[in-house]
Write a protein that holds these residues in place. Structure first.
Motif, PDB file in Angstrom:
ATOM      1  N   ASN A 108       0.805  -1.224   0.000  1.00 13.41           N
ATOM      2  CA  ASN A 108       0.000   0.000   0.000  1.00 13.41           C
ATOM      3  C   ASN A 108       0.835   1.269   0.000  1.00 13.41           C
ATOM      4  O   ASN A 108       0.521   2.245   0.680  1.00 13.41           O
ATOM      5  N   VAL A 109       1.902   1.270  -0.759  1.00 19.05           N
ATOM      6  CA  VAL A 109       2.794   2.424  -0.710  1.00 19.05           C
ATOM      7  C   VAL A 109       2.093   3.713  -1.121  1.00 19.05           C
ATOM      8  O   VAL A 109       2.303   4.765  -0.520  1.00 19.05           O
ATOM      9  N   LEU A 110       1.207   3.635  -2.111  1.00 14.67           N
ATOM     10  CA  LEU A 110       0.551   4.869  -2.547  1.00 14.67           C
ATOM     11  C   LEU A 110      -0.496   5.331  -1.546  1.00 14.67           C
ATOM     12  O   LEU A 110      -0.821   6.514  -1.478  1.00 14.67           O
ATOM     13  N   GLY A 111      -1.035   4.391  -0.768  1.00 16.40           N
ATOM     14  CA  GLY A 111      -2.030   4.787   0.220  1.00 16.40           C
ATOM     15  C   GLY A 111      -1.436   5.174   1.551  1.00 16.40           C
ATOM     16  O   GLY A 111      -2.090   5.829   2.364  1.00 16.40           O
ATOM     17  N   SER A 112      -0.201   4.797   1.787  1.00 19.41           N
ATOM     18  CA  SER A 112       0.417   5.041   3.089  1.00 19.41           C
ATOM     19  C   SER A 112       1.352   6.240   3.106  1.00 19.41           C
ATOM     20  O   SER A 112       1.691   6.739   4.172  1.00 19.41           O
ATOM     21  N   ALA A 113       1.775   6.682   1.937  1.00 19.19           N
ATOM     22  CA  ALA A 113       2.823   7.698   1.878  1.00 19.19           C
ATOM     23  C   ALA A 113       2.279   9.092   1.608  1.00 19.19           C
ATOM     24  O   ALA A 113       1.214   9.260   1.013  1.00 19.19           O
ATOM     25  N   GLN A 114       3.023  10.080   2.062  1.00 24.44           N
ATOM     26  CA  GLN A 114       2.782  11.483   1.733  1.00 24.44           C
ATOM     27  C   GLN A 114       3.951  11.955   0.870  1.00 24.44           C
ATOM     28  O   GLN A 114       5.106  11.889   1.288  1.00 24.44           O
ATOM     29  N   PHE A 115       3.626  12.436  -0.312  1.00 24.59           N
ATOM     30  CA  PHE A 115       4.660  12.821  -1.264  1.00 24.59           C
ATOM     31  C   PHE A 115       4.761  14.335  -1.377  1.00 24.59           C
ATOM     32  O   PHE A 115       3.774  15.058  -1.209  1.00 24.59           O
ATOM     33  N   TYR A 116       5.958  14.799  -1.688  1.00 25.23           N
ATOM     34  CA  TYR A 116       6.192  16.227  -1.915  1.00 25.23           C
ATOM     35  C   TYR A 116       7.193  16.364  -3.069  1.00 25.23           C
ATOM     36  O   TYR A 116       7.999  15.478  -3.330  1.00 25.23           O
ATOM     37  N   LYS A 117       7.081  17.479  -3.770  1.00 23.35           N
ATOM     38  CA  LYS A 117       7.937  17.709  -4.917  1.00 23.35           C
ATOM     39  C   LYS A 117       9.408  17.643  -4.499  1.00 23.35           C
ATOM     40  O   LYS A 117       9.786  18.106  -3.424  1.00 23.35           O
ATOM     41  N   HIS A 118      10.214  17.069  -5.350  1.00 25.83           N
ATOM     42  CA  HIS A 118      11.630  16.886  -5.050  1.00 25.83           C
ATOM     43  C   HIS A 118      12.289  18.225  -4.719  1.00 25.83           C
ATOM     44  O   HIS A 118      12.228  19.176  -5.480  1.00 25.83           O
ATOM     45  N   GLY A 119      12.915  18.278  -3.522  1.00 25.83           N
ATOM     46  CA  GLY A 119      13.605  19.491  -3.082  1.00 25.83           C
ATOM     47  C   GLY A 119      12.687  20.563  -2.543  1.00 25.83           C
ATOM     48  O   GLY A 119      13.146  21.673  -2.255  1.00 25.83           O
ATOM     49  N   GLU A 120      11.381  20.263  -2.379  1.00 21.89           N
ATOM     50  CA  GLU A 120      10.430  21.263  -1.905  1.00 21.89           C
ATOM     51  C   GLU A 120       9.588  20.698  -0.752  1.00 21.89           C
ATOM     52  O   GLU A 120       8.362  20.735  -0.764  1.00 21.89           O
ATOM     53  N   LYS A 121      10.246  20.180   0.245  1.00 21.95           N
ATOM     54  CA  LYS A 121       9.539  19.574   1.370  1.00 21.95           C
ATOM     55  C   LYS A 121       8.816  20.641   2.196  1.00 21.95           C
ATOM     56  O   LYS A 121       9.447  21.570   2.721  1.00 21.95           O
ATOM     57  N   PRO A 122       7.497  20.534   2.355  1.00 21.86           N
ATOM     58  CA  PRO A 122       6.734  21.523   3.135  1.00 21.86           C
ATOM     59  C   PRO A 122       7.087  21.445   4.623  1.00 21.86           C
ATOM     60  O   PRO A 122       7.453  20.390   5.141  1.00 21.86           O
ATOM     61  N   LYS A 123       6.952  22.547   5.292  1.00 24.01           N
ATOM     62  CA  LYS A 123       7.254  22.580   6.721  1.00 24.01           C
ATOM     63  C   LYS A 123       6.318  21.676   7.502  1.00 24.01           C
ATOM     64  O   LYS A 123       6.681  21.147   8.552  1.00 24.01           O
ATOM     65  N   SER A 124       5.104  21.513   6.998  1.00 24.87           N
ATOM     66  CA  SER A 124       4.131  20.678   7.711  1.00 24.87           C
ATOM     67  C   SER A 124       4.600  19.234   7.820  1.00 24.87           C
ATOM     68  O   SER A 124       4.216  18.511   8.753  1.00 24.87           O
ATOM     69  N   LEU A 125       5.432  18.784   6.882  1.00 22.72           N
ATOM     70  CA  LEU A 125       5.921  17.411   6.916  1.00 22.72           C
ATOM     71  C   LEU A 125       7.183  17.261   7.749  1.00 22.72           C
ATOM     72  O   LEU A 125       7.538  16.140   8.125  1.00 22.72           O
ATOM     73  N   GLU A 126       7.835  18.346   8.041  1.00 28.47           N
ATOM     74  CA  GLU A 126       9.065  18.267   8.819  1.00 28.47           C
ATOM     75  C   GLU A 126       8.797  17.851  10.257  1.00 28.47           C
ATOM     76  O   GLU A 126       9.673  17.358  10.949  1.00 28.47           O
ATOM     77  N   THR A 127       7.577  18.037  10.720  1.00 27.30           N
ATOM     78  CA  THR A 127       7.223  17.690  12.102  1.00 27.30           C
ATOM     79  C   THR A 127       6.472  16.364  12.182  1.00 27.30           C
ATOM     80  O   THR A 127       5.964  15.996  13.246  1.00 27.30           O
ATOM     81  N   THR A 128       6.365  15.663  11.064  1.00 23.70           N
ATOM     82  CA  THR A 128       5.603  14.416  11.050  1.00 23.70           C
ATOM     83  C   THR A 128       6.499  13.203  10.854  1.00 23.70           C
ATOM     84  O   THR A 128       6.032  12.146  10.430  1.00 23.70           O
ATOM     85  N   THR A 129       7.775  13.350  11.140  1.00 27.26           N
ATOM     86  CA  THR A 129       8.702  12.233  10.939  1.00 27.26           C
ATOM     87  C   THR A 129       8.328  11.025  11.792  1.00 27.26           C
ATOM     88  O   THR A 129       8.311   9.886  11.319  1.00 27.26           O
ATOM     89  N   LYS A 130       8.006  11.262  13.050  1.00 27.97           N
ATOM     90  CA  LYS A 130       7.650  10.161  13.940  1.00 27.97           C
ATOM     91  C   LYS A 130       6.359   9.480  13.476  1.00 27.97           C
ATOM     92  O   LYS A 130       6.235   8.260  13.539  1.00 27.97           O
ATOM     93  N   ALA A 131       5.407  10.295  13.025  1.00 25.91           N
ATOM     94  CA  ALA A 131       4.154   9.724  12.548  1.00 25.91           C
ATOM     95  C   ALA A 131       4.391   8.856  11.318  1.00 25.91           C
ATOM     96  O   ALA A 131       3.780   7.799  11.149  1.00 25.91           O
TER      97      ALA A 131
END
Length: 357
Positions: A317-340
């Motif tokens: 289920n990689v497409l259903g489990s992952a959150q993707f962002y454009k290469h080199g443009e990681k949003p700040k909202s994802l920087e705090t979700t590493t543990k999740a």
């Protein structure tokens, strides 16, 4: 005085001057005063030398027409080029080869038997005999490195830990070449059993060109085009390993899902034909006709997929489990979700492990 004679004389002179003919009908020159035609400008008259002498021809043109000579030269050049190709290129691995395997399972009848095609694509090797190759099968492409060498006057192909003798028969230029790979007889040290020599044949073929096997009349959301990264790790081999994952949408309607592990030496790419518009996507493997319908959301630079029916198009289920962002443009909202993300990966790994037992 008799003026008639004078008049007659004048008439006679007039006739001679105007007509150039005397009273007897004979021609009278009008240029009698010009007696020397070699005037002072005669010295400037150019002299034409060797008039009538034929221009010399190239000695072959005396016997062969120039157009025929040119045709012969073109033919000889093509013959030389073919000879060079035959010697240096016709017997090389470079190119695409297909290996066909028939389903020999006991459950398959003659009508149900299916032929599987594996495409091996060898790039040109460097001066040390090292090059890259790809194996394409059912919409999946795996990459690796190979080495060619000579051993005991035989050509040797090294793929991973395997050493195979290889030979190219036929002419690649005509598209009828055959690649023969032979595995020498080997003895299993643990069991003492000897495996006899085995030879397989591959036929010259065309690249399956997965990157251009898009749907007819597909639609594409321009916001999807480009390369996307994710922090999600794909479980591999019962969850014992984790693979890095990236996806890429091309402007010709192809989705590429890549999984990679430098430690394991794995680099696989899966190709899908898609049609996406307004949050809905039709997707299928480029080597299959079966289609699936999934939904996607793109918000604040984050791309997610929702497969309501659980029809996964990729393992774990990689497409259903992952959150993707454009290469080199990681949003700040994802920087705090590493543990999740790590927890999501653990759950996906547990699910993959449980479904394979």
């Amino acid at each position: 005085m008799d003026y008639n004679n004078d008049n007659n004389l004048n008439e006679e002179n007039t006739t001679q001057e105007n007509t150039g003919v005397d009273e007897n009908g004979n021609y009278v020159s009008q240029f009698g005063d010009i007696t020397n035609t070699n005037d002072e400008f005669s010295d400037f008259t150019p002299e034409i030398e060797n008039v009538g002498e034929e221009k010399k021809k190239f000695f072959l043109f005396k016997y062969i027409h120039p157009s025929i000579f040119i045709a012969i030269c073109v033919f000889l050049a093509a013959l030389i080029a073919f000879g060079v190709y035959y010697i240096f290129g016709s017997k090389t691995l470079t190119g695409t080869w297909v290996y066909k395997v028939e389903d020999t399972s006991s459950t398959a009848t003659a009508d149900e038997a299916q032929t599987y095609e594996y495409y091996y694509i060898f790039e040109s090797p460097d001066s040390n005999g090292k090059g890259e190759y790809k194996v394409c099968f059912e919409g999946e492409m795996n990459g690796g490195e190979y080495t060619v060498a000579t051993k005991d006057n035989k050509k040797v192909l090294k793929l991973g830990t395997s050493e195979l003798y290889y030979e190219v028969e036929g002419v690649k230029l005509f598209g009828n070449a055959t690649l023969k790979l032979t595995q020498p007889a080997q003895t299993d040290k643990s069991t003492g059993q000897t495996v006899e020599e085995q030879t397989i044949e591959m036929k010259q073929s065309k690249n399956p060109d997965y990157e251009n096997q898009s749907m007819e009349d597909f639609k594409l959301d321009d916001a999807l085009v480009g390369d996307w990264d994710t922090d999600f790790k794909v479980p591999y081999y019962y969850g014992m390993y984790q693979l890095d994952c990236t996806i890429s949408f091309t402007d010709n309607g192809i989705l590429k899902v890549n999984t990679k592990s430098d430690d394991l030496g794995l680099n696989s790419t899966y190709f899908y034909a898609i049609s996406a518009e307004k949050g809905k996507m039709t997707i299928k493997n480029v080597a299959s006709d079966d289609k699936s319908q999934i939904e996607y959301t793109l918000k604040d630079g984050v791309l997610t997929f929702n497969d309501k029916k659980g029809e996964t198009i990729f393992n774990a289920n990689v497409l259903g489990s992952a959150q993707f962002y454009k290469h080199g443009e990681k949003p700040k909202s994802l920087e705090t979700t590493t543990k999740a993300t790590e927890k999501t990966t653990e759950k996906a790994t547990e699910k993959a492990t449980s479904t394979t037992k």
